[in-house]
Design an enzyme around this catalytic site. Sequence first.
Site, PDB file in Angstrom:
ATOM      1  N   MET A  30       0.912  -1.248  -0.063  1.00  0.00           N
ATOM      2  CA  MET A  30      -0.041   0.133  -0.127  1.00  0.00           C
ATOM      3  C   MET A  30       0.697   1.211   0.106  1.00  0.00           C
ATOM      4  O   MET A  30       0.170   2.421   0.269  1.00  0.00           O
ATOM      5  CB  MET A  30      -1.060  -0.120   1.332  1.00  0.00           C
ATOM      6  CG  MET A  30      -2.007  -1.115   1.265  1.00  0.00           C
ATOM      7  SD  MET A  30      -3.264  -0.913   2.142  1.00  0.00           S
ATOM      8  CE  MET A  30      -2.729  -0.492   3.824  1.00  0.00           C
ATOM      9  N   TYR A  33       6.721   3.709   1.666  1.00  0.00           N
ATOM     10  CA  TYR A  33       7.740   2.567   1.936  1.00  0.00           C
ATOM     11  C   TYR A  33       8.854   2.786   3.171  1.00  0.00           C
ATOM     12  O   TYR A  33       9.064   3.919   3.228  1.00  0.00           O
ATOM     13  CB  TYR A  33       8.479   2.044   0.631  1.00  0.00           C
ATOM     14  CG  TYR A  33       7.772   2.030  -0.330  1.00  0.00           C
ATOM     15  CD1 TYR A  33       6.484   1.183  -0.107  1.00  0.00           C
ATOM     16  CD2 TYR A  33       7.862   2.194  -1.790  1.00  0.00           C
ATOM     17  CE1 TYR A  33       5.993   0.422  -1.219  1.00  0.00           C
ATOM     18  CE2 TYR A  33       7.138   1.591  -2.853  1.00  0.00           C
ATOM     19  CZ  TYR A  33       6.104   0.687  -2.543  1.00  0.00           C
ATOM     20  OH  TYR A  33       5.261   0.189  -3.536  1.00  0.00           O
ATOM     21  N   GLY A  36      11.120  -2.174   5.746  1.00  0.00           N
ATOM     22  CA  GLY A  36      10.443  -3.656   5.860  1.00  0.00           C
ATOM     23  C   GLY A  36       9.686  -3.923   4.375  1.00  0.00           C
ATOM     24  O   GLY A  36      10.062  -4.879   3.726  1.00  0.00           O
ATOM     25  N   HIS A  37       9.224  -2.829   3.729  1.00  0.00           N
ATOM     26  CA  HIS A  37       9.050  -2.865   2.250  1.00  0.00           C
ATOM     27  C   HIS A  37      10.185  -3.349   1.374  1.00  0.00           C
ATOM     28  O   HIS A  37      10.066  -4.069   0.455  1.00  0.00           O
ATOM     29  CB  HIS A  37       8.348  -1.692   1.666  1.00  0.00           C
ATOM     30  CG  HIS A  37       7.060  -1.608   2.407  1.00  0.00           C
ATOM     31  ND1 HIS A  37       6.838  -0.329   3.256  1.00  0.00           N
ATOM     32  CD2 HIS A  37       5.748  -2.052   2.364  1.00  0.00           C
ATOM     33  CE1 HIS A  37       5.373  -0.386   3.701  1.00  0.00           C
ATOM     34  NE2 HIS A  37       4.782  -1.275   3.104  1.00  0.00           N
TER      35      HIS A  37
HETATM   36  P1  AMP Z   1       1.536  -2.892   3.490  1.00  0.00           P
HETATM   37  O1  AMP Z   1       1.980  -1.627   2.568  1.00  0.00           O
HETATM   38  O2  AMP Z   1       1.675  -2.069   5.135  1.00  0.00           O
HETATM   39  O3  AMP Z   1       0.007  -3.124   3.109  1.00  0.00           O
HETATM   40  O4  AMP Z   1       2.321  -3.790   3.528  1.00  0.00           O
HETATM   41  C1  AMP Z   1       3.015  -4.318   2.483  1.00  0.00           C
HETATM   42  C2  AMP Z   1       3.512  -5.510   2.465  1.00  0.00           C
HETATM   43  O5  AMP Z   1       4.879  -5.326   3.464  1.00  0.00           O
HETATM   44  C3  AMP Z   1       2.895  -6.582   3.414  1.00  0.00           C
HETATM   45  O6  AMP Z   1       3.413  -8.048   2.830  1.00  0.00           O
HETATM   46  C4  AMP Z   1       3.384  -6.500   4.818  1.00  0.00           C
HETATM   47  O7  AMP Z   1       3.359  -7.781   5.571  1.00  0.00           O
HETATM   48  C5  AMP Z   1       4.790  -6.073   4.572  1.00  0.00           C
HETATM   49  N1  AMP Z   1       5.518  -5.400   5.643  1.00  0.00           N
HETATM   50  C6  AMP Z   1       4.823  -4.551   6.466  1.00  0.00           C
HETATM   51  N2  AMP Z   1       5.535  -4.081   7.284  1.00  0.00           N
HETATM   52  C7  AMP Z   1       6.773  -4.832   7.491  1.00  0.00           C
HETATM   53  C8  AMP Z   1       7.754  -5.011   8.329  1.00  0.00           C
HETATM   54  N3  AMP Z   1       7.931  -4.113   9.160  1.00  0.00           N
HETATM   55  N4  AMP Z   1       8.624  -5.991   8.009  1.00  0.00           N
HETATM   56  C9  AMP Z   1       8.518  -6.625   7.042  1.00  0.00           C
HETATM   57  N5  AMP Z   1       7.409  -6.683   6.002  1.00  0.00           N
HETATM   58  C10 AMP Z   1       6.608  -5.645   6.412  1.00  0.00           C
END
Ligand code: AMP
Length: 282
Positions: A30, A33, A36-37
């Site tokens: 989403m 960034y 983690g992303h």
């Molecule tokens: P989001 O943009 O928050 O929907 O997350 C997109 C992807 O990044 C999903 O697979 C999340 O699980 C992963 N994600 C979010 N936060 C983290 C993090 N701190 N470490 C690793 N992956 C993450």
Amino acid sequence: MQILSTPQELAAQCRAWRAAGESISLVPTMGYYHAGHESLMERGRALAQRMVVSLFVNPTQFGPGEDLAAYPRDLERDAAIARKHGADVLFVPEPQSMYAPDHATWVEVPELAKNLCGLSRPVHFRGVCTVVLKLFLLTGADVAVFGEKDWQQQAIIRRMVRDLNVPVRIETCPTGRETDGLALSSRNVYMTPEERAQAPEIRRGLLHARTLAEKGETSAALLREAVLGHWAEHLPLGRLDYLSVVHPESLEPLEGIAGPALMACAVRLGKARLLDNILLHP
Ligand code: AMP
């Protein structure tokens, strides 16, 4: 890196790659960034010849009163990060191009969505599954990468993929963290400095439970009590959404931790709802 905005363009590009015998990885996000992303993109880059990163604040996974409109966005910065990590396509669709006005088809895994985040976000995983399956169908990806921070999400997607025979492999990356242990999240920006100062206690509470488990404590109820005690003392601004001990795959609540066990939580700190989890080893 191409920035594509319609499902048709994405499907055509991926079809051409597959026709040329090239493998494709997919990293659904989403946006906004953080590191983690970036770790997911690094993994996606290594796993296939072509990488699609999708950036879509998917409206159907937000319930009424949630933060859809406020969700942080910065397309320019995100595009630079995706490019730096070798994305071939950044897919940034408009909601109207993903959902027809009379959209009526949903994908659900209710058995795995009934606990944890599903309790306070009843339509969330239906929206996630539906959009992720759309992305699998549009890209024909060989492999897709998700984060362990959203443990329930990856468990549900694995089950959906298995149950529907979707020919994609699911890979997960460990949770990226700030140096003080707080799980990285796009939503961390919602916190005030006071809330942010207490936020690492979420993780410290979970680590406390893991230490107790390693010392021999097997009662899920007692481990839960210990974490709640830690938070009562160190995280006074936090409001508990849930703290549960579950089987890591079935997500069924556990009374004891004789085998694989996951402790997962959601805690509200001001406007932020923060997730974390930890595997407990008996
Ligand atoms: P989001 O943009 O928050 O929907 O997350 C997109 C992807 O990044 C999903 O697979 C999340 O699980 C992963 N994600 C979010 N936060 C983290 C993090 N701190 N470490 C690793 N992956 C993450």
